[in-house]
Design an enzyme around this catalytic site. Structure first.
Site, PDB file in Angstrom:
ATOM      1  N   ASP A  30       0.568  -1.308  -0.267  1.00  0.00           N
ATOM      2  CA  ASP A  30      -0.065   0.487  -0.031  1.00  0.00           C
ATOM      3  C   ASP A  30       1.033   0.996   0.145  1.00  0.00           C
ATOM      4  O   ASP A  30       1.766   1.284   0.100  1.00  0.00           O
ATOM      5  CB  ASP A  30      -0.720  -0.479   1.226  1.00  0.00           C
ATOM      6  CG  ASP A  30      -1.680   0.977   0.988  1.00  0.00           C
ATOM      7  OD1 ASP A  30      -2.955   0.665   0.639  1.00  0.00           O
ATOM      8  OD2 ASP A  30      -1.896   2.218   1.419  1.00  0.00           O
ATOM      9  N   LYS A  35      -1.019   2.846   7.158  1.00  0.00           N
ATOM     10  CA  LYS A  35      -1.021   1.561   6.802  1.00  0.00           C
ATOM     11  C   LYS A  35      -0.828   0.642   7.416  1.00  0.00           C
ATOM     12  O   LYS A  35      -1.029  -0.016   8.204  1.00  0.00           O
ATOM     13  CB  LYS A  35      -2.024   2.099   5.724  1.00  0.00           C
ATOM     14  CG  LYS A  35      -3.001   1.021   5.806  1.00  0.00           C
ATOM     15  CD  LYS A  35      -4.130   0.564   4.195  1.00  0.00           C
ATOM     16  CE  LYS A  35      -4.907   2.550   4.501  1.00  0.00           C
ATOM     17  NZ  LYS A  35      -5.455   2.640   2.994  1.00  0.00           N
ATOM     18  N   THR A 122     -14.240  -3.145  -7.376  1.00  0.00           N
ATOM     19  CA  THR A 122     -15.168  -3.117  -7.789  1.00  0.00           C
ATOM     20  C   THR A 122     -15.094  -2.291  -9.169  1.00  0.00           C
ATOM     21  O   THR A 122     -14.821  -1.295  -8.973  1.00  0.00           O
ATOM     22  CB  THR A 122     -16.489  -2.978  -6.949  1.00  0.00           C
ATOM     23  OG1 THR A 122     -16.616  -3.763  -6.046  1.00  0.00           O
ATOM     24  CG2 THR A 122     -17.951  -2.835  -7.799  1.00  0.00           C
ATOM     25  N   PHE A 153     -17.219 -10.367  -2.618  1.00  0.00           N
ATOM     26  CA  PHE A 153     -17.762  -9.185  -2.364  1.00  0.00           C
ATOM     27  C   PHE A 153     -18.253  -9.764  -1.283  1.00  0.00           C
ATOM     28  O   PHE A 153     -19.440  -9.801  -0.359  1.00  0.00           O
ATOM     29  CB  PHE A 153     -19.455 -11.111  -3.015  1.00  0.00           C
ATOM     30  CG  PHE A 153     -19.433 -11.268  -4.094  1.00  0.00           C
ATOM     31  CD1 PHE A 153     -19.995 -10.503  -5.175  1.00  0.00           C
ATOM     32  CD2 PHE A 153     -18.571 -12.649  -4.866  1.00  0.00           C
ATOM     33  CE1 PHE A 153     -19.786 -10.297  -6.218  1.00  0.00           C
ATOM     34  CE2 PHE A 153     -18.941 -12.505  -6.167  1.00  0.00           C
ATOM     35  CZ  PHE A 153     -19.314 -11.975  -6.929  1.00  0.00           C
ATOM     36  N   GLY A 259     -36.051  -0.096   7.181  1.00  0.00           N
ATOM     37  CA  GLY A 259     -35.691   0.639   8.332  1.00  0.00           C
ATOM     38  C   GLY A 259     -35.193   1.964   7.402  1.00  0.00           C
ATOM     39  O   GLY A 259     -35.366   2.630   6.437  1.00  0.00           O
ATOM     40  N   CYS A 266     -19.768   1.154  -0.408  1.00  0.00           N
ATOM     41  CA  CYS A 266     -20.197   0.420  -1.646  1.00  0.00           C
ATOM     42  C   CYS A 266     -21.580   0.284  -2.110  1.00  0.00           C
ATOM     43  O   CYS A 266     -21.582   1.193  -3.382  1.00  0.00           O
ATOM     44  CB  CYS A 266     -20.140  -1.322  -1.308  1.00  0.00           C
ATOM     45  SG  CYS A 266     -18.293  -1.729  -0.563  1.00  0.00           S
ATOM     46  N   LYS A 329     -23.542   0.184   9.675  1.00  0.00           N
ATOM     47  CA  LYS A 329     -24.417  -0.607  10.305  1.00  0.00           C
ATOM     48  C   LYS A 329     -23.809  -1.254  11.445  1.00  0.00           C
ATOM     49  O   LYS A 329     -22.832  -0.426  11.544  1.00  0.00           O
ATOM     50  CB  LYS A 329     -24.579  -1.578   8.612  1.00  0.00           C
ATOM     51  CG  LYS A 329     -22.861  -2.081   8.895  1.00  0.00           C
ATOM     52  CD  LYS A 329     -22.697  -3.543   7.547  1.00  0.00           C
ATOM     53  CE  LYS A 329     -21.821  -3.904   7.286  1.00  0.00           C
ATOM     54  NZ  LYS A 329     -21.552  -5.009   6.308  1.00  0.00           N
TER      55      LYS A 329
END
Ligand code: UDX
Length: 439
Positions: A30, A35, A122, A153, A259, A266, A329
């Site tokens: 990276d 990081k 993606t 995924f 909700g 994403c 989330k």
């Protein structure tokens, strides 16, 4: 096997750790030295359950290392997974592929022998041939550099599990019996042997699978949230509706929780990017429904603010409001396009004093929304509140005793934006309880 992972964000860092867990020698690369330092110390620069354990285990046993050097990566292996970010273009809706093309261009001149490049990020359909073009142009090994498109995924908060136990492996290839296919199958050997289906396609199909999957997931969420709008007008209960629909095997309950809607790094970006690509291809109509998916999603945020205004007697200005949840989330500290923070910010802009609590995402939220107030404990956050909004469904919120909490707030009034607070229990404890899509 020896392999590298170029780009060590959520996707790349998890992939690198998982590949080490499968027994490979892995070098993660990276360009961000901070990081890389954290990862080499066995720590992820973000919260992802189980990842620190894997990083610590395999940086210690010598299977996993991180670097900022392309030269080192190119020399380390001839199998390179690319997991760099493909964000949205600033001010636009299409993907910004700068990181991907930069990675290909910087790696290419160092590829002097046969190599396999596996794209995991993606991308809009039609990107892989551009990567191949760059490699052909700049790699001394020329057409001995092969490309495979292998979309990822994984869900944040389940990233390790989804990487080690995926429900399918999609391999987009340029032809039959390629070295790329053999090497990637070997790298995923243990996963494939455990029975995970492998679907081999052309490059375009593999790229499209990811876009289509995320479009479908977003559509499923917006579908049930559109039903919630009807429930709100008719006195029906969207939670019961979702339960009843989900028993139909063709529909299925998973990924259909009603909700406040979807956020994160994403789904929102991917449906925008997918529509942008369809537009370029002259197929706007094919994905026109995604505009509606997006609109339904945004309306949930507006509806939550509207419900708050209604509950506060029409006036938000000057009110004390508590928001439980900042992450997009539960089980992550990621706040990208967080529905909870969007609502908190809108209430703040309408003149309320908004105090936010989240179990993991407070540091990120503080940086991104310095004007909001923050508390380090959910009950402390609710002290003196005239309204409590439950906007990210961390399991710990359901364990808080509503009776005890009622003694701390100014008015025991709650809006449940995620449908996981038991209305009977909260009402029995004296709360005015409202939830999206429920009477
Ligand atoms: C998603 C896809 O699931 C994953 O396959 C892809 O690789 C990346 O995008 P992620 O963004 O990590 O993963 O989260 P996901 O669990 O899908 O949730 C996305 C958003 O939708 C969250 O804001 C979540 O709260 C919301 N959501 C999810 C719902 O509102 N209802 C649901 O039923 C599921």
């Amino acid at each position: 096997m020896k392999l590298t992972v170029i780009g060590c964000g959520y996707l790349g860092a998890t992939h690198a750790a998982a590949m080490a867990e499968l027994g490979h020698q892995v070098l993660g690369m990276d360009t961000d030295p901070d990081k890389v330092a954290a990862l080499n110390a066995g720590r992820a620069p973000f919260f992802e359950r189980g990842l620190d354990e894997l990083l610590a285990k395999h940086t210690a046993d010598g299977r996993l290392r991180f670097t900022t050097s392309y030269a080192e990566a190119a020399a380390f292996a001839d199998l390179h997974f690319i997991g760099v970010g493909t964000p949205q273009k600033p001010g636009g809706t299409a993907y910004d592929l700068t990181h991907l093309f930069t990675a290909a261009r910087r790696l290419a001149p160092r590829l002097t022998g046969p190599a396999v490049i596996v794209g995991k990020c993606t991308v809009p359909v039609g990107t892989a041939p551009q990567v191949i073009g760059l490699l052909r142009e700049f790699a001394p090994a020329g057409d001995r550099v092969e490309v495979c498109w292998n979309p990822e995924f994984l869900r944040e908060s389940h990233a390790v599990e989804d990487t080690l136990h995926p429900d399918r492996i999609v391999l987009g290839l340029t032809g039959e019996n390629t070295r790329a296919e053999a090497l990637v199958r070997q790298a995923y050997g243990r996963i494939i042997e455990s029975g995970t289906p492998v679907i081999v396609t052309d490059l375009a199909t593999a790229e499209l699978v990811k876009s289509a999957a995320n479009a479908f997931l977003a559509t499923k969420i917006s579908f049930i949230n559109a039903m919630a709008e009807l429930c709100e007008l008719t006195g029906a209960d969207v939670q019961q509706l979702a339960l009843a629909l989900g028993h139909d095997q063709r529909i299925g309950a998973k990924g259909m929780r009603p909700g406040l809607g979807f956020g994160g790094g994403c789904l929102p970006k991917d449906i925008q990017g997918f529509m942008a690509r369809a537009g370029e291809l002259g197929a706007d109509q094919a994905l026109a429904f995604l505009h509606e998916v997006d609109a339904i999603n945004n309306r949930r945020r507006e509806r939550t603010v509207g419900l708050a205004r209604e509950q506060l007697g029409g006036v938000i200005k000057g009110k004390r409001i508590t928001v439980w949840g900042a992450a997009f989330k539960p089980d992550t500290d990621d706040i990208r396009d967080s529905p909870a923070l969007a609502v908190a910010q809108a209430l703040h802009q309408a003149g309320a004093t908004v105090t936010v609590f989240d179990p993991k995402a407070l540091d990120n939220a503080r940086k991104a929304h310095p004007r909001l107030d923050y508390a380090d404990h959910p009950i402390e956050a609710a002290d003196g509140a005239e309204l409590l909004l439950h906007l990210t469904e961390w399991p710990e919120f359901t364990r808080i005793d509503p009776a005890g909490l009622a003694t701390r707030v100014a008015v025991p009034r709650v809006i449940d934006g995620r449908g996981t607070l038991d209305p009977t229990r909260w009402r029995a404890a004296g709360w005015i309880h409202r939830a999206l899509g429920r009477p």
